[in-house]
Scaffold this motif. Structure first.
Motif, short mmCIF file in Angstrom:
data_model
loop_
_atom_site.label_atom_id
_atom_site.label_comp_id
_atom_site.label_asym_id
_atom_site.label_seq_id
_atom_site.Cartn_x
_atom_site.Cartn_y
_atom_site.Cartn_z
N TYR A 1 0.84 -1.21 0.00
CA TYR A 1 0.00 0.00 0.00
C TYR A 1 0.87 1.25 0.00
CZ TYR A 1 -2.87 3.82 1.63
OH TYR A 1 -3.47 5.05 1.75
N THR A 2 1.91 1.26 0.81
CA THR A 2 2.79 2.42 0.89
C THR A 2 3.46 2.68 -0.46
OG1 THR A 2 3.19 1.99 3.22
CG2 THR A 2 4.77 3.40 2.10
N LYS A 3 3.94 1.62 -1.08
CA LYS A 3 4.59 1.75 -2.39
C LYS A 3 3.61 2.29 -3.43
CE LYS A 3 7.15 -0.89 -5.84
NZ LYS A 3 7.66 -2.19 -6.23
N LYS A 4 2.40 1.72 -3.45
CA LYS A 4 1.38 2.15 -4.40
C LYS A 4 1.00 3.61 -4.18
CE LYS A 4 -1.78 -0.90 -4.68
NZ LYS A 4 -2.99 -1.71 -4.47
N SER A 5 0.84 3.98 -2.91
CA SER A 5 0.50 5.36 -2.57
C SER A 5 1.60 6.33 -3.00
CB SER A 5 0.24 5.47 -1.07
OG SER A 5 -0.07 6.79 -0.71
N PHE A 6 2.84 5.95 -2.76
CA PHE A 6 3.97 6.79 -3.16
C PHE A 6 3.99 6.98 -4.67
CE2 PHE A 6 8.39 7.25 -4.52
CZ PHE A 6 8.73 8.43 -3.86
N GLU A 7 3.80 5.90 -5.41
CA GLU A 7 3.81 5.99 -6.87
C GLU A 7 2.67 6.88 -7.38
OE1 GLU A 7 6.05 4.93 -9.08
OE2 GLU A 7 7.27 4.29 -7.38
N GLU A 8 1.49 6.75 -6.80
CA GLU A 8 0.37 7.59 -7.20
C GLU A 8 0.65 9.06 -6.91
OE1 GLU A 8 -3.15 6.10 -5.29
OE2 GLU A 8 -3.36 4.43 -6.69
N THR A 9 1.26 9.33 -5.77
CA THR A 9 1.58 10.71 -5.41
C THR A 9 2.64 11.27 -6.35
OG1 THR A 9 1.05 10.25 -3.10
CG2 THR A 9 2.37 12.21 -3.54
N ARG A 10 3.65 10.48 -6.67
CA ARG A 10 4.68 10.92 -7.61
C ARG A 10 4.08 11.24 -8.97
NH1 ARG A 10 7.17 8.82 -11.58
NH2 ARG A 10 6.45 6.70 -11.19
N SER A 11 3.21 10.37 -9.44
CA SER A 11 2.55 10.59 -10.72
C SER A 11 1.70 11.86 -10.69
CB SER A 11 1.68 9.39 -11.06
OG SER A 11 0.96 9.61 -12.24
N PHE A 12 1.02 12.09 -9.58
CA PHE A 12 0.20 13.29 -9.43
C PHE A 12 1.05 14.55 -9.49
CE2 PHE A 12 -1.22 16.44 -6.20
CZ PHE A 12 -2.21 17.03 -6.95
N VAL A 13 2.17 14.55 -8.80
CA VAL A 13 3.04 15.73 -8.78
C VAL A 13 3.56 16.01 -10.19
CG1 VAL A 13 5.24 16.63 -7.91
CG2 VAL A 13 3.65 15.51 -6.36
N GLU A 14 3.89 14.97 -10.94
CA GLU A 14 4.34 15.16 -12.32
C GLU A 14 3.24 15.77 -13.17
OE1 GLU A 14 5.68 11.36 -13.70
OE2 GLU A 14 7.51 11.42 -12.49
N LYS A 15 2.03 15.25 -13.04
CA LYS A 15 0.91 15.81 -13.81
C LYS A 15 0.63 17.25 -13.40
CE LYS A 15 -1.76 11.63 -14.78
NZ LYS A 15 -3.02 10.92 -14.51
N LEU A 16 0.68 17.51 -12.11
CA LEU A 16 0.39 18.86 -11.61
C LEU A 16 1.44 19.85 -12.08
CD1 LEU A 16 -1.66 20.37 -9.87
CD2 LEU A 16 -0.17 19.95 -7.91
#
Length: 113
Positions: free
Chosen positions: A39-54
């Protein structure tokens, strides 16, 4: 009259029950730790992807759209993984007490007699 063999057999059964319970607890705790790590890994990846999109958003509308997608995805991931982890804790509780059920069943009739 209580026989020495009965006491030894009871001790052996009790030890086997404790060992089985400890082994079960260990494997279930490992599964829970793995689920938290996933879960932590998945959450981190989603957050990283969001920051890139943002950071690549050219307008306020695109930034809001990215934020909305991220919030929805983060919530769905949280709910799904929370349910999975809760199920693992339920399994842990069941498996922990399962070996003790037989021991209690043996003791209860003996105490009533």
């Amino acid at each position: 009259m209580i026989k020495l063999e009965d006491i030894q057999q009871y001790g052996k059964e009790h030890l086997e029950t404790v060992v089985a319970s400890a082994t079960s607890v260990q494997s279930n705790l490992q599964a829970i730790a793995t689920a938290y790590g996933d879960y932590t890994k998945k959450s981190f990846e989603e957050t990283r992807s969001f920051v890139e999109k943002l950071s690549g958003a050219k307008s306020l509308d695109k930034a809001i759209e990215a934020q909305t997608e991220f919030a929805k995805s983060a919530y769905e991931t949280f709910v799904a993984d929370s349910q999975k982890i809760a199920g693992l804790y339920t399994d842990l509780a069941k498996q922990t007490y399962k070996p003790l059920e037989g021991l209690i069943a043996k003791i209860t009739p003996a105490a009533a007699a």
